[in-house]
Design an enzyme around this catalytic site. Structure first.
Site, PDB file in Angstrom:
ATOM      1  N   HIS A 182       4.603  -0.929  -0.647  1.00 48.39           N
ATOM      2  CA  HIS A 182       3.880  -1.113  -2.179  1.00 48.39           C
ATOM      3  C   HIS A 182       4.176  -2.510  -2.720  1.00 48.39           C
ATOM      4  CE1 HIS A 182       2.083   0.513  -5.837  1.00 48.39           C
ATOM      5  NE2 HIS A 182       3.311  -0.154  -6.383  1.00 48.39           N
ATOM      6  N   GLU A 183       5.597  -2.381  -2.838  1.00 49.68           N
ATOM      7  CA  GLU A 183       6.038  -3.720  -3.688  1.00 49.68           C
ATOM      8  C   GLU A 183       5.754  -5.045  -2.845  1.00 49.68           C
ATOM      9  OE1 GLU A 183       6.936  -3.428  -6.363  1.00 49.68           O
ATOM     10  OE2 GLU A 183       7.348  -1.175  -6.415  1.00 49.68           O
ATOM     11  N   HIS A 196       2.042  -6.059  -3.762  1.00 51.69           N
ATOM     12  CA  HIS A 196       2.042  -6.763  -5.027  1.00 51.69           C
ATOM     13  C   HIS A 196       2.581  -8.259  -4.743  1.00 51.69           C
ATOM     14  CE1 HIS A 196       1.385  -3.617  -8.053  1.00 51.69           C
ATOM     15  NE2 HIS A 196       2.669  -2.981  -7.888  1.00 51.69           N
ATOM     16  N   GLU A 220      -2.294  -1.023  -9.530  1.00 44.89           N
ATOM     17  CA  GLU A 220      -1.317  -0.178  -8.747  1.00 44.89           C
ATOM     18  C   GLU A 220      -2.214   0.633  -7.677  1.00 44.89           C
ATOM     19  OE1 GLU A 220       1.619   0.505  -9.072  1.00 44.89           O
ATOM     20  OE2 GLU A 220       1.908  -1.122 -10.650  1.00 44.89           O
TER      21      GLU A 220
END
Length: 282
Positions: free
Chosen positions: A132-133, A136, A203
């Site tokens: 997930h990071e 980003h 998100e």
């Protein structure tokens, strides 16, 4: 990518304009010039050093393959799957389970995880979080996220600037009513700038991108449920002291009391999990 650059440019221009207006109201032409110089300097500083500032704020310690092979090798494997340069990897000594990414671009990115999240999650779940990071980073969310956090903190400095130029009377109360109003409004204004610059949709997109990178949407869904269940009961003092940085985390680290609640930029965990579960069934 262009949208994030546009948001960043608008945010930085808005900060300079805000500083100039408040400086002019409080200190006239001299105050406006000083505020404009300060605002411009903050923009330059934020672009080049905001990631280092945030990492230092959380006392993050950089690790490598020798000092933390478990986390480092996991990030390296996921970065390869995402076709990203290897980011710097940091560990934050906080009990609350959380993680974030920061940096100017993929070539200057860093990912950080708390000791709490390393202890709480299984390898499969942690892999989903780090994916997930990295999403980003891949989506170039990290520049606007980190800069907005730093500039929101600079607005607090503007409040101090207002108090300095406003002065105080013999009883210690602000002598300039404009300064008093500025101090009262600047914290909510900082929160509003964060809300405008950081879309909650990012998100969802990072969840989707992370699921693609890891190849396991349910792993991230399980991690989010576990983090949400425990993070609320474990305070993170640094985040509470600097609520403008809360939007960088995978889960809102703030208690929600007082002004901290204004900085909440995360969608409901239940909705994030539902979307990830639906990806797993496709």
């Amino acid at each position: 990518m262009f949208g994030n650059w546009l948001k960043t440019s608008i945010l930085m221009a808005g900060i300079i304009a805000l500083f100039g207006v408040v400086g002019g109201l409080i200190g006239g032409q001299q105050g406006m010039l000083l505020a404009l110089v300060f605002g411009g300097a903050m923009n330059v500083f934020s672009y080049w050093f905001s990631d280092k500032m945030v990492l230092r704020m959380y006392n993050a310690q950089e690790v490598d393959e020798a000092s933390s092979p478990y986390l480092y090798n996991m990030v390296r494997e996921l970065a390869g799957r995402a076709s990203l340069p290897m980011p710097r990897v940091y560990i934050i000594h906080e009990d609350q389970p959380n993680a974030f990414a920061t940096g100017r671009n993929p070539d200057n990115a860093a990912v950080a995880a708390t000791t709490g999240i390393l202890q709480m999650l299984s390898a499969r779940e942690l892999r989903g979080v780090m994916a997930h990071e990295l999403a980003h980073v891949q989506h170039r969310d990290i520049l606007i996220s980190t800069i907005s956090a730093t500039l929101a903190g600079a607005i607090s400095a503007l409040a101090n600037f207002a108090m300095f130029f406003g002065g105080r009377d013999e009883e210690g109360r602000p002598a300039n009513p404009i300064a008093s109003i500025a101090v009262a409004l600047l914290a909510p204004l900082a929160a509003s700038l964060i809300q405008m610059a950081i879309s909650r949709a990012r998100e969802f997109e990072a969840d989707r991108g992370g699921a693609q990178i890891s190849g396991d949407p349910n792993a991230l869904a399980d991690a989010l449920l576990k983090i949400d269940a425990f993070a609320r009961g474990i305070p993170m003092p640094t985040a509470e002291a600097h609520p403008e940085t809360g939007q960088m985390m995978i889960m809102n680290p703030l208690s929600g009391r007082g002004l901290a609640g204004l900085f909440s930029t995360h969608p409901a965990t239940e909705e994030r999990v539902a979307r990830l579960r639906s990806l797993a069934t496709r």
